[in-house]
Design an enzyme around this catalytic site. Structure first.
Site, PDB file in Angstrom:
ATOM      1  N   ASP A 343       0.835  -1.190   0.000  1.00 31.71           N
ATOM      2  CA  ASP A 343       0.000   0.000   0.000  1.00 31.71           C
ATOM      3  C   ASP A 343       0.875   1.248   0.000  1.00 31.71           C
ATOM      4  O   ASP A 343       1.825   1.357   0.781  1.00 31.71           O
ATOM      5  CB  ASP A 343      -0.888  -0.033   1.253  1.00 31.71           C
ATOM      6  CG  ASP A 343      -1.753   1.194   1.391  1.00 31.71           C
ATOM      7  OD1 ASP A 343      -2.580   1.447   0.501  1.00 31.71           O
ATOM      8  OD2 ASP A 343      -1.594   1.914   2.407  1.00 31.71           O
ATOM      9  N   GLU A 380       1.968  -0.313  -5.086  1.00 33.57           N
ATOM     10  CA  GLU A 380       1.072   0.792  -5.411  1.00 33.57           C
ATOM     11  C   GLU A 380       1.980   2.007  -5.497  1.00 33.57           C
ATOM     12  O   GLU A 380       2.363   2.588  -4.476  1.00 33.57           O
ATOM     13  CB  GLU A 380       0.007   0.973  -4.336  1.00 33.57           C
ATOM     14  CG  GLU A 380      -0.995   2.069  -4.674  1.00 33.57           C
ATOM     15  CD  GLU A 380      -2.024   2.302  -3.573  1.00 33.57           C
ATOM     16  OE1 GLU A 380      -3.172   2.644  -3.907  1.00 33.57           O
ATOM     17  OE2 GLU A 380      -1.674   2.152  -2.385  1.00 33.57           O
TER      18      GLU A 380
END
Length: 707
Positions: A343, A380
């Site tokens: 993330d 990401e």
């Protein structure tokens, strides 16, 4: 009960960090450079307000450099424990010691949550022992894996299904045993569905223990992007609800998925924690060594916030780097996971001042780590402060969520102008982003929807987000959705609108699953799961977020379309035979030819909404035509290759009803003319089998062939 600490017990050792079961007892070791004293607390119950035993660690006997340690005989797995740390409370100096707070072990393998748990109590003055999460001693080796090993499937054979452990089976319609709904065990009961769908990997939203109270008042943190531990599986996802049950139930799930041929990828959050900003709670890191674990602003009292949720982990600090690597090793070696999706991975490139580094130590540590050599690493490649690295994330091992694929495909399918040339690049794994460094097509993780944003149904049903249920007056969530409601905002009984929405959804699936790169699908999109227009359902642990299994029957035609499309992708050699080739080499190998409504005459003008192409593998040739104009277009077809067994066959036409919308190649209708009328907002796929070539080129090259 209080012990004299170093006088009464063996001093223990600084390594391994955490609580380690050894013959005769447990060695405890915790890092704190600035603490003046540490207490190790034992509790008989997680709900106890007073520890049953307190062991004070002496700086002279129980400290080696910055590690506080002690060996406690007789302690076994299941022991509940925590720490108190003594030291200065000087926020302007970056120090926030608070001995009234019970602290988790940063290396704790299990976390227990009391019935009276309170995030607020961890934020306000006063002793919070009865309301604090506590660590649990875990024997990580006490499990029978029965020969299980990570699957190590190549990326070019991977189809990812992003899902939420709880949301997958929590709905009453799931058919899962009631006590197992919303758990690791419940997911096991639904593995046959995943097998029938055809996906090869599940990407689980965060399963590290997180703070469910980190949400607006009256709501809960559902997604789990609020970690309190980097080692402990979330106990609430276990049937037992306790840490010992959670670790074994998680491993049962991994083992069962592996037996079904499905890999397990974890969505991991190493960029921030649930302690949030300067007004947030003290759970662990803040109370042990605040200025080590977090990036602080220049005044040292405030936290840098590149994550958008209050704080940023100081990932390139030597101690934090070790913590992250040790956590990754644990999940691979002890929990058998196959990969990680990081993330806001770009945050990991920032130094202690928040400045992006050209060569970030933690990212290179992960890139080159031998334990992680066969593990899937997905970034990401952006953060919440504007750092955007899609197409430029470092290394060869890392793959990237291709946010540009998502945005450009959405724009193309909603008929925005000027998208033909750019979406052509997205169709072939984005060579404009990944074609310059000898990277393979698997560098691009292709997706149109994910947990963050609209579901696929809502992408074609809403022009605007509708997040009122989140309690933030619809201010939260992305405003740039590139969605189109097909003429009506929200649900409708208009059959024409519904037919168009269904077609658009099939178009998105077709582009995602027929594009080079690694496809990723969102849980429930295959049956039109809706969040009622909520594009930020992080705090909705209810039917807004759960998978409604009645949709499988209601939209059985779409589900079957997706299953067929996945099966077709798996059978196409072009997605597998180029293993080891760079993207540019593979594109040359595939013999791509571009067309418009006329063969070999692509229309790349700003006003164009159509394109076509042919691509040839060793055993099949494909012709794809996409018309996102609002009127039908007649495409003149190029002749099939000379080695074709027959004329073109119609495999896919998203404008047709089920089951005509998709046919396997041997059963696909044979075309009798060299033209095809492609309906508005439609994708057509024609295919033909090829005979084996009579002669071959040089090793590694495609067979030579005339057009």
């Amino acid at each position: 009960m209080s012990d004299a600490g170093g006088d009464a017990l063996p001093p223990g050792k600084s390594f391994p960090i955490g609580a380690t079961i050894l013959p005769g007892g447990v060695n405890f070791s915790v890092y704190s450079r600035s603490a003046t004293g540490i207490d190790l607390l034992f509790f008989d119950s997680v709900d106890d307000a007073v520890p049953a035993r307190t062991i004070r660690l002496h700086p002279q006997r129980n400290r080696t450099f910055s590690y506080w340690h002690v060996f406690v005989p007789g302690v076994r797995a299941g022991q509940i424990y925590g720490y108190r740390a003594y030291g200065p409370y000087e926020p302007q100096q970056g120090l926030r010691f608070d001995p009234e707070k019970v602290l988790l072990d940063p290396y704790g393998r299990g976390v227990a949550v009391p019935k009276a748990y309170s995030r607020k109590a961890a934020s306000l003055p006063g002793d919070n022992a009865a309301q604090a999460m506590k660590s649990v001693v875990i024997d990580a080796d006490d499990y029978d894996w029965e020969g299980d090993e990570p699957l190590r499937r190549p990326f070019n054979q991977t189809i990812i299904y992003e899902m939420h452990v709880r949301g997958f089976t929590r709905h009453p319609s799931s058919g899962v045993t009631p006590a197992r709904r919303g758990t690791y065990a419940g997911l096991i009961e639904k593995i046959p569905y995943l097998q029938q769908l055809g996906v090869t990997a599940v990407e689980l939203l965060p399963i590290f223990q997180f703070d469910p109270q980190d949400a607006p008042a009256g709501l809960v943190n559902y997604w789990g992007y609020s970690p309190v531990s980097f080692f402990a599986p979330h106990a609430h996802y276990s049937v037992s609800g306790d840490p010992l049950g959670a670790i074994n139930e998680f491993r049962d799930m991994v083992k069962a998925l592996h037996r079904a041929g499905i890999e397990v990828i974890l969505d991991v959050v190493y960029n921030h924690t649930a302690e949030n900003d300067e007004a947030g709670p003290t759970f662990c890191f803040r109370g042990l060594e605040n200025e080590t674990y977090y990036i602080l602003e220049k005044d040292r009292a405030r936290y840098a916030n590149y994550s958008g949720v209050g704080n940023t982990l100081n990932a390139n600090n030597a101690m934090v780097r070790r913590l992250i690597l040790d956590s990754l090793h644990y999940w691979v070696e002890k929990m058998h996971v196959d990969g990680f999706r990081f993330d806001l991975a770009s945050i990991l490139s920032r130094d202690e001042n928040g400045v992006p580094l050209a060569s970030p130590p933690i990212l290179w540590d992960i890139e080159t780590d031998p334990v992680l050599a066969g593990v899937k690493l997905i970034a990401e490649a952006w953060d919440a402060a504007g750092l955007y690295q899609v197409g430029s994330f470092l290394g060869d091992h890392w793959k990237e969520w291709n946010g540009k694929f998502r945005d450009d495909v959405r724009s193309f399918v909603k008929s925005d102008p000027g998208m033909v040339e750019v979406v052509a690049a997205r169709f072939f794994a984005s060579p404009d982003l990944y074609g310059s460094d000898n990277l393979g097509p698997e560098q691009s993780i292709n997706f149109v929807t994910c947990h963050d944003g609209f579901t696929l149904n809502d992408l074609v049903s809403y022009n605007e987000k509708h997040n009122e249920a989140n309690g933030e007056n619809n201010r939260d969530g992305m405003n740039d959705n590139r969605s189109w409601n097909c003429g009506v905002e929200g649900p409708t009984d208009d059959p024409a609108v519904e037919q168009l929405r269904q077609r658009q959804i099939k178009n998105f699936f077709a582009i995602t699953l027929l594009s080079l790169g690694v496809p990723m699908l969102l849980m429930g999109d295959e049956v039109r799961r809706t969040q009622l227009g909520n594009n930020n359902a992080y705090c909705q642990d209810n039917e807004i977020s759960w998978f409604d299994w009645s949709l499988c029957q209601r939209h059985a035609d779409l589900l079957e379309f997706v299953r067929k499309l996945i099966r077709f992708r798996k059978e196409l050699n072009i997605f597998h035979d180029g293993h080891g080739l760079s993207l540019i080499e593979l594109l040359h190998y595939a013999r791509i030819e571009w067309h418009g409504v006329q063969p070999y005459q692509p229309d790349k003008s700003y006003d164009s909404r159509s394109l076509a192409l042919t691509i040839r593998g060793p055993t099949e040739a494909l012709y794809v035509a996409a018309n996102f104009y609002w009127e039908p277009l007649t495409f003149t077809l190029p002749p099939p290759p000379r080695r074709s067994v027959t004329n073109w066959r119609r495999v896919l036409d998203t404008s047709l009803p089920s089951p005509e919308d998709f046919c396997s190649l041997p059963q696909a209708p044979l075309l009798e003319t060299n033209v095809y009328c492609v309906q508005p907002r439609t994708i057509v796929l024609l295919a033909v089998e090829l005979e084996a070539p009579n002669r071959r080129g040089a090793a590694g090259a495609p067979p030579s062939e005339d057009k």
